[in-house]
Design an enzyme around this catalytic site. Structure first.
Site, PDB file in Angstrom:
ATOM      1  N   ASP A   1      -1.809  10.549 -49.370  1.00  0.00           N
ATOM      2  CA  ASP A   1      -1.152   9.203 -48.866  1.00  0.00           C
ATOM      3  C   ASP A   1      -2.121   7.982 -48.422  1.00  0.00           C
ATOM      4  OD1 ASP A   1      -1.684  10.274 -46.296  1.00  0.00           O
ATOM      5  OD2 ASP A   1       0.479  10.214 -45.618  1.00  0.00           O
TER       6      ASP A   1
ATOM      7  N   TYR B   1     -11.659   7.043 -44.273  1.00  0.00           N
ATOM      8  CA  TYR B   1     -12.160   8.199 -43.904  1.00  0.00           C
ATOM      9  C   TYR B   1     -13.617   8.055 -44.213  1.00  0.00           C
ATOM     10  CZ  TYR B   1      -7.918  11.054 -42.921  1.00  0.00           C
ATOM     11  OH  TYR B   1      -6.702  11.750 -42.527  1.00  0.00           O
TER      12      TYR B   1
HETATM   13  P1  NAD Z   1       2.646  21.484 -39.221  1.00  0.00           P
HETATM   14  O1  NAD Z   1       1.680  22.600 -38.706  1.00  0.00           O
HETATM   15  O2  NAD Z   1       3.627  20.784 -38.072  1.00  0.00           O
HETATM   16  O3  NAD Z   1       3.530  22.184 -40.530  1.00  0.00           O
HETATM   17  C1  NAD Z   1       2.750  23.113 -41.330  1.00  0.00           C
HETATM   18  C2  NAD Z   1       3.990  24.171 -41.403  1.00  0.00           C
HETATM   19  O4  NAD Z   1       3.209  24.974 -42.386  1.00  0.00           O
HETATM   20  C3  NAD Z   1       4.057  25.104 -40.135  1.00  0.00           C
HETATM   21  O5  NAD Z   1       5.427  25.220 -40.146  1.00  0.00           O
HETATM   22  C4  NAD Z   1       3.520  26.379 -40.505  1.00  0.00           C
HETATM   23  O6  NAD Z   1       4.231  27.526 -40.214  1.00  0.00           O
HETATM   24  C5  NAD Z   1       3.388  26.496 -41.947  1.00  0.00           C
HETATM   25  N1  NAD Z   1       2.485  27.298 -42.652  1.00  0.00           N
HETATM   26  C6  NAD Z   1       1.366  27.690 -42.466  1.00  0.00           C
HETATM   27  N2  NAD Z   1       0.759  28.436 -43.451  1.00  0.00           N
HETATM   28  C7  NAD Z   1       1.985  28.671 -44.152  1.00  0.00           C
HETATM   29  C8  NAD Z   1       1.874  29.693 -45.304  1.00  0.00           C
HETATM   30  N3  NAD Z   1       0.764  30.331 -45.733  1.00  0.00           N
HETATM   31  N4  NAD Z   1       2.906  29.737 -46.008  1.00  0.00           N
HETATM   32  C9  NAD Z   1       3.999  28.927 -45.709  1.00  0.00           C
HETATM   33  N5  NAD Z   1       3.983  28.118 -44.525  1.00  0.00           N
HETATM   34  C10 NAD Z   1       2.823  27.994 -43.818  1.00  0.00           C
HETATM   35  O7  NAD Z   1       1.618  20.589 -39.976  1.00  0.00           O
HETATM   36  P2  NAD Z   1       1.713  18.926 -40.114  1.00  0.00           P
HETATM   37  O8  NAD Z   1       0.848  18.197 -39.284  1.00  0.00           O
HETATM   38  O9  NAD Z   1       3.200  18.547 -40.316  1.00  0.00           O
HETATM   39  O10 NAD Z   1       0.897  18.930 -41.734  1.00  0.00           O
HETATM   40  C11 NAD Z   1       1.427  19.637 -42.792  1.00  0.00           C
HETATM   41  C12 NAD Z   1       0.395  19.456 -43.973  1.00  0.00           C
HETATM   42  O11 NAD Z   1       0.529  18.229 -44.320  1.00  0.00           O
HETATM   43  C13 NAD Z   1      -1.159  19.487 -43.317  1.00  0.00           C
HETATM   44  O12 NAD Z   1      -1.825  20.244 -44.372  1.00  0.00           O
HETATM   45  C14 NAD Z   1      -1.338  18.223 -43.544  1.00  0.00           C
HETATM   46  O13 NAD Z   1      -2.923  18.148 -43.420  1.00  0.00           O
HETATM   47  C15 NAD Z   1      -1.064  17.728 -44.649  1.00  0.00           C
HETATM   48  N6  NAD Z   1      -0.713  16.444 -44.808  1.00  0.00           N
HETATM   49  C16 NAD Z   1      -1.330  15.551 -46.072  1.00  0.00           C
HETATM   50  C17 NAD Z   1      -1.197  14.267 -46.324  1.00  0.00           C
HETATM   51  C18 NAD Z   1      -1.872  13.818 -47.229  1.00  0.00           C
HETATM   52  O14 NAD Z   1      -2.212  12.649 -47.452  1.00  0.00           O
HETATM   53  N7  NAD Z   1      -2.475  14.647 -48.298  1.00  0.00           N
HETATM   54  C19 NAD Z   1      -0.398  13.560 -45.551  1.00  0.00           C
HETATM   55  C20 NAD Z   1       0.028  13.841 -44.089  1.00  0.00           C
HETATM   56  C21 NAD Z   1       0.103  15.393 -44.168  1.00  0.00           C
HETATM   57  C1  G6P Z   2      -3.361  10.559 -43.359  1.00  0.00           C
HETATM   58  C2  G6P Z   2      -4.173  11.381 -44.469  1.00  0.00           C
HETATM   59  C3  G6P Z   2      -3.620  12.940 -44.327  1.00  0.00           C
HETATM   60  C4  G6P Z   2      -3.753  13.262 -42.917  1.00  0.00           C
HETATM   61  C5  G6P Z   2      -2.608  12.395 -42.195  1.00  0.00           C
HETATM   62  C6  G6P Z   2      -2.212  12.891 -40.807  1.00  0.00           C
HETATM   63  O1  G6P Z   2      -2.193  10.219 -44.037  1.00  0.00           O
HETATM   64  O2  G6P Z   2      -4.203  11.001 -45.747  1.00  0.00           O
HETATM   65  O3  G6P Z   2      -4.545  13.885 -45.227  1.00  0.00           O
HETATM   66  O4  G6P Z   2      -3.049  14.619 -42.997  1.00  0.00           O
HETATM   67  O5  G6P Z   2      -3.101  11.280 -42.159  1.00  0.00           O
HETATM   68  O6  G6P Z   2      -3.296  12.807 -39.948  1.00  0.00           O
HETATM   69  P1  G6P Z   2      -2.973  13.119 -38.165  1.00  0.00           P
HETATM   70  O7  G6P Z   2      -4.252  13.065 -37.490  1.00  0.00           O
HETATM   71  O8  G6P Z   2      -1.934  12.103 -37.859  1.00  0.00           O
HETATM   72  O9  G6P Z   2      -2.151  14.510 -38.390  1.00  0.00           O
HETATM   73 MN    MN Z   3      -4.797  12.764 -47.189  1.00  0.00          MN
END
Ligand code: NAD
Ligand code: G6P
Ligand code: MN
Length: 441
Positions: free
Chosen positions: A170, A264
């Site tokens: 995102d 980034y």
């Molecule tokens: P979070 O720790 O709040 O949530 C992650 C959840 O995944 C937890 O509840 C955890 O118990 C669960 N989990 C861990 N290992 C697991 C497994 N093997 N199987 C099933 N569930 C499992 O984390 P968050 O900050 O809410 O972020 C969640 C994910 O989304 C992260 O990987 C983050 O980097 C990603 N993210 C990506 C983008 C992007 O741009 N691609 C944007 C926002 C968040």
């Molecule tokens: C951006 C990135 C994600 C990252 C997110 C949350 O949206 O694209 O890949 O996981 O920020 O970052 P933060 O540091 O707020 O957990």
């Molecule tokens: Mn990302």
């Protein structure tokens, strides 16, 4: 209209309530019959799920809802998995960030040694879910935004080459939203863009309005002064550390004024600055735990205690609607143009065919068709070759259990000054990740 069944993997994520509210807001475009939460931490998931159950009962009681830790129950009869897992949760993110900082190297969720460390945990978690999906719902698609998306994407390309996974980020969406704001458009969808790179490592080469007018000059003029933040008195990113990253885009831009950079790139082009501005005792993981995590879990608790979501502070994650755009593209063959992380396969002419690159694709019911980028300049090519090698070596290290390759991966990161520093960081990371990484020999 056909209604869809969704599994949210990582049901206990801080992003889950915002995504559920976003899905509810889009039911006219993307109708849903079932939502299933899956997580491997039942307690954490339960806190989010209990609140979401109330929200769903209030706003869309016709949608069937369950939460489970049983893969068969979660992944049977589903059309899409929306995956946002964080293997090792914030406790391990904190270590990923703080261990490199001990050696004067930046600590970041997806960049540098921290990102490599997180990648070594995520690969197994994502592959496991893909295998469940293929077993229980072989026609389903996985929309993955679990990080580090670049390493996860390379791992699935190499280890599960025929799997129906789409990797998306995102960050470009967030930056394009800022760009639209800068030029006075109400939505990024009023712009046509060209972009290429790796995940969290890319550049815009063109931004136009729908009449074909070039918007780059106006955006560059703004970025040269304020980065992607608003001018003083205008919209600033509300979180201090993100605001700094948005502002720093000004300096990142200066090294190649022909393009507009992903935020980034700050971590690769200004690692010394990032280290100087880091607190070794209190990293981004601490900020997130004290901020987003406390807030989301606090609001969920209130919803459960009151038995209603009325007046709750949980809000729609507006920009997460790209997930609905992606699901719709697959489900309805919309042929929408989207940035995805896909195998290069010649799209960037002078770059590794097998690299996972972030480029524009037309998305339809057969998946993504990448659009041609053509040749890229030496500066970007050099940076990308180094970084993609880090990502490939990390996946090879995971698959082969190779200490040597992981040492090479960390050494090759532009954020790391020497092979000896890389080794010290690696040895500490191995100790910290005993429960999660394969054994390295
Ligand atoms: P979070 O720790 O709040 O949530 C992650 C959840 O995944 C937890 O509840 C955890 O118990 C669960 N989990 C861990 N290992 C697991 C497994 N093997 N199987 C099933 N569930 C499992 O984390 P968050 O900050 O809410 O972020 C969640 C994910 O989304 C992260 O990987 C983050 O980097 C990603 N993210 C990506 C983008 C992007 O741009 N691609 C944007 C926002 C968040
Ligand atoms: C951006 C990135 C994600 C990252 C997110 C949350 O949206 O694209 O890949 O996981 O920020 O970052 P933060 O540091 O707020 O957990
Ligand atoms: Mn990302």
């Amino acid at each position: 209209m056909n209604k869809f069944s969704i599994a949210i993997a990582g049901g206990g994520s801080t992003f889950t309530p915002g995504i559920v509210l976003m899905l509810l807001d889009n039911l006219d475009k993307f109708p849903i019959r079932k939502i299933k939460f899956f997580d491997n931490d039942a307690d954490r998931q339960d806190k989010v799920a209990k609140a979401c159950e109330i929200i769903l009962k209030e706003r869309a009681p016709e949608i069937e809802f369950i939460q489970t830790t049983d893969p068969e129950e979660a992944f049977t009869d589903i059309d899409f998995i929306m995956a946002h897992i964080r293997v090792g949760k914030y406790a391990m993110r904190e270590k990923d960030e703080k261990i490199p900082l001990r050696y004067g190297v930046l600590g970041q969720e997806t960049c540098g040694p921290g990102g490599i460390s997180y990648g070594m945990r995520s690969i197994g978690g994502i592959i496991e879910i893909i295998d469940f999906m293929e077993k229980y719902s072989p026609n389903a698609w996985m929309l993955n935004y679990s990080n580090p998306a670049a390493i996860v994407a390379e791992a699935t390309r190499k280890l599960r080459p025929t799997s129906k996974i789409l990797n998306i980020c995102d960050m470009p969406i967030g930056i394009e939203t800022a760009m639209a704001e800068i030029v006075g458009l109400s939505s990024r969808k009023e712009m046509d863009i060209k972009y290429y790179g790796l995940n969290h490592f890319g550049w815009w080469t063109s931004v136009k309005d729908k009449e074909g007018n070039d918007l780059m000059p106006k955006i560059k003029e703004h970025v040269a002064k304020y980065g992607y933040n608003g001018a003083p008195g205008e919209l600033q990113n509300p979180e201090a550390s993100w605001s700094d990253t948005f502002t720093k885009a000004r300096d990142v831009w200066a090294i190649d004024p022909d393009t507009l950079p992903n935020t980034y790139l700050k971590y690769y082009l200004f690692p010394d600055y990032v280290v100087e501005h880091s607190n070794k005792e209190y990293s981004r993981a601490n900020e997130v735990m004290d901020g987003r995590e406390k807030f989301v879990f606090g609001e969920c608790k209130k919803v459960v205690e009151k038995g209603t979501s009325e007046d709750c502070g949980l809000h729609i994650d507006e920009h997460a609607s790209y997930i609905v755009d992606l699901a719709r593209a697959i489900a309805y063959n919309t042929k929408e143009r989207m940035l995805l992380i896909v195998e290069n396969n010649g799209a960037i002419e002078n770059f590794d065919k097998t690299a996972m690159v972030e480029i524009a694709c037309i998305v339809g019911n057969n998946g993504p068709e990448p659009l041609v980028v053509g040749p890229i300049p030496q500066f970007q090519k050099g940076l990308m070759e180094q970084q993609v090698s880090v990502e490939k070596l990390t996946v090879e290290a995971w698959a082969e259990g190779s200490y040597q390759k992981l040492w090479q991966a960390i050494s090759l990161s532009k954020t790391v000054p020497s092979v000896s520093v890389a080794k010290q960081i690696l040895d500490d990371l191995i100790e910290a990740n005993k429960e999660y990484w394969p054994t390295l020999k």
